[in-house]
Write an enzyme that holds these catalytic residues in place. Structure first.
Site, PDB file in Angstrom:
ATOM      1  CE1 TYR D  49      26.116   9.347  21.041  1.00 52.99           C
ATOM      2  CE2 TYR D  49      26.063   6.530  19.986  1.00 52.99           C
ATOM      3  CZ  TYR D  49      26.432   8.549  19.448  1.00 52.99           C
ATOM      4  OH  TYR D  49      27.234   8.858  18.409  1.00 52.99           O
ATOM      5  CD  GLU D  50      26.428  10.898  30.456  1.00 47.66           C
ATOM      6  OE1 GLU D  50      25.617  11.908  30.248  1.00 47.66           O
ATOM      7  OE2 GLU D  50      27.461  11.777  31.023  1.00 47.66           O
ATOM      8  CB  SER D  51      21.576   7.014  26.664  1.00 53.19           C
ATOM      9  OG  SER D  51      21.941   6.910  25.076  1.00 53.19           O
TER      10      SER D  51
END
Lengths: 244, 304, 304, 244
Positions: D49-51
């Site tokens: 995930y981009e996070s």
């Protein structure tokens, strides 16, 4: 108490740490000087090691900049990317120590080779982090045993630049050089003896220098190590690993 | 999927003659066990990349494994010189050794550029030093903003990176505490990654603390369990540096005959690192064991 | 030396009119408490830097605190738009809002360059996109090796960075687990750093796990204990995102009158974040509490 | 079982994940597609995930890319610097999902503004990580509800470049676009309908496209969602947050 010239060297370096906060430190005399300063002139000195240990509180005398005793109980541990990018290049180091195989009158340092680079007479360790320390730390202290072999008129290789022409002013070369004979600072970029250790002579300084060294008009005598300083220092290195 | 194999299989399959090999670990987590296996298998013409070539590098160079060294600090830390390497550089004895030299930050920048697929990494080091003259791959680069100039180093993408860690899952997730060096950058920069660990642990241990994972299994090709594999260097919380070895190495490394005998006894003469570990003896290992100092656990929370 | 102060004192002393302020935290650890205090104290003409201006940014913009937004993604995550900000951008209602726009990686690169005192940070983004045309500070830079071209972004050095963390020592060592965002880079890039935490913990807790320290106290100016200070965003292991709030915000933010009433009730009408926390009520907090999932501790070893 | 066009869109995307390993995923339909793929065609799919959550194993349906359920029990968590530098730009992502407010025939995407940039009619969120995803992921899948408003002949802004002239071959624009009507791939850089979902018509496709869409000679009909796919999918989003 009696004391050795090595002890005087470390004590003189420790006293210069008064008022400093974040110190990038190497093993041996620099580490002893910092530990002594924490117990005397600068209790709040924060030790940062090239290995990434930040705010170390070693429970023993560290034998390498990566000694595990520097990690257990530290404030933080950083990757080398962060250490070099954010602490050192980022300007978060107030004072850093360098050693030297050769140093010149401008405070430039060689730790790379004796002789020509391509076929050296002696291959030394090289820069490690020294090149970036010399350029990035707000202030650089050099601790180096002085002799005509180490204080040379011309370096075989510039690993860590000193007060060279054209260099930006900020952190422009070492602030202080401490030897077993005295303390040097830089006047117009020229290494200048400002304090002679007790027992050392100008003749020794000249003999241990490959050029005619500048001497401050108000040359001082370094106050000798106090009993307190010596007691603390010897407790830090009871086996005299670095004190000799 | 388990990637756990023996060191022999990992090196046999993933390290080839002529490869560029990074064995990182800054004072901490230096995988001597892998270096020994590379020697044992007679690999040749390697380019060895390491910020601080130290005892294991001296051994690899002496054994004729290494044709080229890419580095930033060369020495027996806290002791002095690496004499096998010095003989090669100073006297081409028994043959020349090619070197490519940076500063520490330059090496870290090279791995970072390699890992990030950047054509260069910029840094403020090298101004007014002789390093760019000694190594023409260190070049100035002008800032596109104003008249500032910094230096660039080129990316370094090893064929294989060997990383020693405290614990790893069978599929390669590697967790490290203590000094981190630049192993993460070296691993991401490499085409192949070997994780060597003190302990293979259940996946649940890894997943209980995902922030501790330095290298994800997704980029790992093989996992080797080699407890004690960093001796004489140290592993935080597992064993201390064996300083006696570093001191002893000085005399061994000064004398090619002694060095050859050491390699015979401790590398060629042993089948694997388990034999090395046993040969060192329980007393020596016991003397290296630290006391306990446990981290305070943290709550990640369950969100189900 | 303890740096623990109230939020009021930290913001009063360290955030001035006209400052460039970074409040980072990527979905996680978004310090609403600091944003509210900045509004409460009537700060003006701030440049707000944040990858993802979201609800708290909409509140700060609506309150007239922000003159300029430096960002990479603008929205109410998972819900939709930030209407106060949109009104300013689309209709200059009630006045224009200056913007400076990057991608996420560009923003991270800007903080990294700022923290590392680099004149630029190179990255492969932006090729063939309209972003460099929209923002002339994004410029191409040629590699000094071969003919590769990448893009550069300029350093970002906020006057102050505000970082929310799970736990911190009184002298500012800040430990974080879960999503890390780019708070480390933002803090090192900033001239002043405010650490806000869920809990101030004894130094021994911090020093039991130095690898967990994201930001060292050496660069921190003030520490504020503000439990719940990220609501409605979340803090890993402490509380969940309050999604109802994000959904509710959509309607509030569409209507300037409702928004003003919300600010009156929840910001201006309250003395501090402790009152906000109390006003939300125990039931609402209880519903956000996660279960427990503890990390497996690691042994750093004692070397004495 | 009956199914909706949204369900068909997610199922079609999930099937395309067979053989992929590391997937960079967003919330909503992409997340559902990945979760479905893990339970059907690609059990070893790793979600990034981009996070910064890597190898996430969410115990509930995540409501944001930074949902704490993506962290607890993950394989690793990385800083955004590492995520963008080493995972994405470093080429460690095999396939990534993008959404779109507008997309053109070359697969270029706008998520920045409707109208002129300086005074937009609608200010959209902007790039976030989309610009780097479009350029750095080995393969890009786009999931987008198709209409004449989203499939436009000319973008108001290029946030994420597609198969544009002069672009390097590697990862040169989206691999696949999945809508509620069909599946598109790129032939000589031109978005080309390769599969029409059951029940959808070429007329609907043409009506939902701002240009005359290319259609593959061997246009297929997408196999309808199986009962197994639907059962799993609906269990993943029981409240139909994203399935509508």
């Amino acid at each position: 108490m009696n004391w050795t010239s090595n002890e005087m060297m470390v004590v003189a370096a420790a006293r210069r740490l008064a008022g400093e906060r974040v110190c990038f430190v190497g093993i041996g005399p620099p580490n002893l000087a910092c530990s002594l300063a924490q117990r005397t002139v600068e209790p709040n000195l924060e030790l940062v090691y090239e290995s990434g240990a930040v705010g170390a509180r070693p429970a023993r005398l560290p034998i390498s900049i990566g000694d595990p005793c520097l990690v257990s109980g530290a404030r933080a541990v950083t990757s080398q990317f962060d250490l070099f990018s954010f602490y050192l290049q980022g300007g978060r180091v107030d004072v850093a120590f360098l050693g030297a195989a050769q140093i010149d009158r401008r405070g430039s340092i060689n730790t790379t080779v004796i002789g020509p680079y391509e076929r050296p007479k002696v291959r030394l360790p090289g820069s490690g982090g020294a090149c970036e320390i010399a350029l990035d730390a707000a202030k650089v202290f050099v601790i180096v045993p002085q002799s005509a072999r180490s204080f040379v008129s011309r370096l075989d290789f510039v690993t860590s630049p000193g007060h060279v022409p054209g260099r930006a002013a900020a952190g422009g070369g070492p602030d202080t050089v401490v030897t077993q004979l005295g303390v040097y600072r830089f006047v117009d970029g020229e290494m200048t003896l400002v304090s002679l250790h007790p027992g050392a002579t100008l003749e020794q300084v000249r003999a241990g220098c490959g050029w005619e060294p500048a001497v401050a008009d108000d040359l001082a005598e370094t106050p000798p190590p106090t009993d307190e300083e010596l007691t603390i220092l010897r407790a830090l290195d009871p086996d005299r690993v670095y004190l000799g | 999927m388990s990637k756990v194999v023996s060191m022999s299989e990992a090196v046999g399959r993933l390290v080839a003659d002529g490869d560029t090999v990074a064995i990182e670990g800054f004072t901490h987590l230096i995988c001597h066990a892998a270096g020994h296996e590379i020697i044992r298998r007679g690999r040749r013409n390697l380019t060895l990349c390491r910020l601080t070539p130290d005892v294991v590098a001296d051994q690899m160079v002496a054994a004729g494994v290494v044709a080229r060294l890419v580095f930033s600090w060369l020495g027996n830390p806290g002791v002095g010189s690496l004499h096998a390497i010095r003989r090669r550089i100073e006297s081409a004895d028994p043959e020349p050794l090619e070197i490519e030299e940076y500063s520490h930050f330059g090496m870290v920048g090279r791995y970072t550029a390699g890992a990030a697929r950047l054509p260069f990494f910029p840094l403020r080091s090298y101004a007014h030093s002789d390093l760019p003259a000694a190594n023409p791959r260190i070049v100035p680069i002008a800032s596109p903003y104003g008249d500032d100039t910094v230096y660039a180093v080129p990316p370094l993408n090893p064929d294989v990176a060997i990383v020693h860690t405290q614990r790893a899952g069978a599929d390669g997730d590697a967790q490290v505490w203590g000094l981190l060096g630049c192993q993460k950058e070296a691993a991401f920069a490499a085409r192949r990654v070997i994780v060597v660990c003190e302990e293979v642990v259940p996946e649940a241990v890894i997943r209980s603390d995902p922030n501790r994972t330095l290298i994800p299994g997704t980029i790992v090709d093989a996992v080797v369990e080699a407890p004690g594999g960093c001796h004489p260097s140290f592993v935080q919380g597992y064993y201390d540096r064996d300083n006696r070895f570093y001191l002893d190495w000085d005399a061994i490394s000064r004398d090619p005959a002694l060095l050859e005998a050491w390699l015979d006894e401790w590398v060629y003469g042993l089948a694997d690192h388990a034999e090395y570990r046993a040969r060192l003896g329980a007393d020596r290992w016991a003397a290296l064991a630290p006391g306990e100092a446990w981290s305070q656990p943290v709550n990640y929370g369950s969100y189900g």
